[in-house]
Motif scaffolding. Structure first.
Motif, PDB file in Angstrom:
ATOM      1  N   ASN A  38       0.814  -1.227   0.000  1.00 16.36           N
ATOM      2  CA  ASN A  38       0.000   0.000   0.000  1.00 16.36           C
ATOM      3  C   ASN A  38       0.842   1.268   0.000  1.00 16.36           C
ATOM      4  OD1 ASN A  38      -2.352  -1.547   0.062  1.00 16.36           O
ATOM      5  ND2 ASN A  38      -2.446  -1.543   2.291  1.00 16.36           N
ATOM      6  N   THR A  39       1.995   1.232  -0.636  1.00 16.35           N
ATOM      7  CA  THR A  39       2.804   2.428  -0.836  1.00 16.35           C
ATOM      8  C   THR A  39       2.931   2.699  -2.330  1.00 16.35           C
ATOM      9  OG1 THR A  39       4.931   1.267  -0.957  1.00 16.35           O
ATOM     10  CG2 THR A  39       4.119   1.853   1.237  1.00 16.35           C
ATOM     11  N   LYS A  40       3.576   3.812  -2.685  1.00 13.43           N
ATOM     12  CA  LYS A  40       3.749   4.153  -4.098  1.00 13.43           C
ATOM     13  C   LYS A  40       4.639   3.152  -4.825  1.00 13.43           C
ATOM     14  CE  LYS A  40       3.142   9.135  -3.454  1.00 13.43           C
ATOM     15  NZ  LYS A  40       3.765  10.477  -3.602  1.00 13.43           N
ATOM     16  N   VAL A  41       5.465   2.425  -4.086  1.00  8.95           N
ATOM     17  CA  VAL A  41       6.396   1.462  -4.694  1.00  8.95           C
ATOM     18  C   VAL A  41       5.974   0.030  -4.373  1.00  8.95           C
ATOM     19  CG1 VAL A  41       8.356   3.034  -4.786  1.00  8.95           C
ATOM     20  CG2 VAL A  41       7.939   1.729  -2.712  1.00  8.95           C
ATOM     21  N   ASP A  42       4.681  -0.183  -4.188  1.00  3.14           N
ATOM     22  CA  ASP A  42       4.164  -1.522  -3.872  1.00  3.14           C
ATOM     23  C   ASP A  42       4.591  -2.512  -4.951  1.00  3.14           C
ATOM     24  OD1 ASP A  42       2.698  -3.779  -3.212  1.00  3.14           O
ATOM     25  OD2 ASP A  42       0.960  -2.621  -2.541  1.00  3.14           O
ATOM     26  N   ALA A  48      12.336  10.081  -1.529  1.00  3.32           N
ATOM     27  CA  ALA A  48      11.175  10.955  -1.423  1.00  3.32           C
ATOM     28  C   ALA A  48      11.605  12.415  -1.387  1.00  3.32           C
ATOM     29  CB  ALA A  48      10.367  10.608  -0.179  1.00  3.32           C
ATOM     30  N   GLN A 107       7.652   3.060   3.469  1.00  5.03           N
ATOM     31  CA  GLN A 107       8.553   3.125   2.321  1.00  5.03           C
ATOM     32  C   GLN A 107       9.986   3.408   2.765  1.00  5.03           C
ATOM     33  OE1 GLN A 107       7.095   5.349  -1.053  1.00  5.03           O
ATOM     34  NE2 GLN A 107       9.144   6.037  -1.633  1.00  5.03           N
TER      35      GLN A 107
END
Length: 281
Positions: A44-48, A189, A208
């Motif tokens: 459930n992160t941008k880099v899943d 980030a 992340q």
């Protein structure tokens, strides 16, 4: 489903499925046996990385870690190849982010519509210059009210011109040096400079950031282990070559001196016998 619920479900399924399982089975996650499964780091992160459908059973990991198969089935090399690829992808992401925040911005981004503002300023300045002699003429001709009205209008135009010049020379706040974003060297980030401590702590404790930090530490540990093992192999190889040369010298007929006495040598023994016969004669 929340992350906690999903993790509990995976652990429960692992216990149910792992009852009769062996760590060598194809449906067992080998990354989990070695250290950790990268797919579980960024849920459930941008880099899943997406779900891992294999079994993650801590009992199988304990059995593997304590077995003689550890470091002999190729699981470690596959695991470190995978996390090194993730580390290299992150390094490229960090470089791109740094290029983005440090590159010189386009003029249109620094000061949008600057040319249009400059044209308006030129027109206003010319109008103001034309109004000065008109006001003087109206005053000299006794038309005082008209002169005052035009003078007030000229003052408003002068104020507009001053404000317009300020906008022409202004810089978009997003591109001021003190407001430029920073880049986290752990997860890539973008960070707001002089941000509140709570926000910074929240970032550092985020999934992340913690995931990439774990990968970074695992890669560093792997490189240290590989370097130390390489040095051990080099020392062992040097010692083997030294022992081989020593054994070779010991076997060589030219490496040991003739330990027989001088008189026992065949050549000198013949001479001594001849001398004895002559004395007897």
């Amino acid at each position: 489903m929340t992350d906690t619920a999903r993790q509990l479900l995976q652990e429960l399924m692992g216990e149910l499925q792992g009852g009769g399982k062996q760590y060598t089975d194809s449906d067992v996650c080998k990354d989990h046996l070695v250290d950790f499964c990268p797919h579980q780091l960024f849920t459930n992160t941008k880099v899943d990385l997406g779900p891992c459908d294999l079994i993650h059973d801590d009992r199988l990991r304990t059995a593997y870690q304590s077995s003689s198969d550890k470091n002999h089935l190729g699981y470690e090399s596959s695991f470190y190849d995978r996390i090194q690829r993730l580390s290299h992808d992150l390094q490229r992401k960090v470089r791109r982010a740094l290029d983005r925040v440090t590159a010189e911005a386009d003029e249109q981004l620094i000061n949008p519509r600057k040319e249009e503002k400059e044209e308006r300023a030129i027109i206003l300045d010319e109008r103001i210059k034309l109004m000065v002699p008109q006001i003087q003429e109206l005053g000299e001709s006794g038309r005082v009210n008209e002169a005052l009205g035009m003078f007030e209008h000229m003052e408003r135009m002068t104020s507009d011109l001053d404000a317009l010049k300020e906008r022409i020379n202004s810089v978009n706040p997003l591109f001021k040096n003190e407001n430029r974003l920073g880049v986290c060297d752990v997860c890539g980030a973008l960070l707001v400079p002089n941000d509140a401590a709570k926000r910074l702590d929240a970032h550092n404790e985020g999934k992340q950031h913690q995931g990439y930090l774990r990968i970074q530490k695992a890669v560093e540990e792997y490189e240290r282990t590989r370097e130390s093992s390489g040095q051990s192999r080099e020392r062992g190889s040097h010692r083997s070559r030294h022992d081989a040369r020593t054994r070779s010298r010991n076997r060589s007929p030219y490496s040991q001196p003739d330990r027989r006495s001088h008189d026992d040598h065949p050549r000198y023994s013949y001479r001594n016998n001849s001398r004895r016969r002559r004395r007897n004669d």
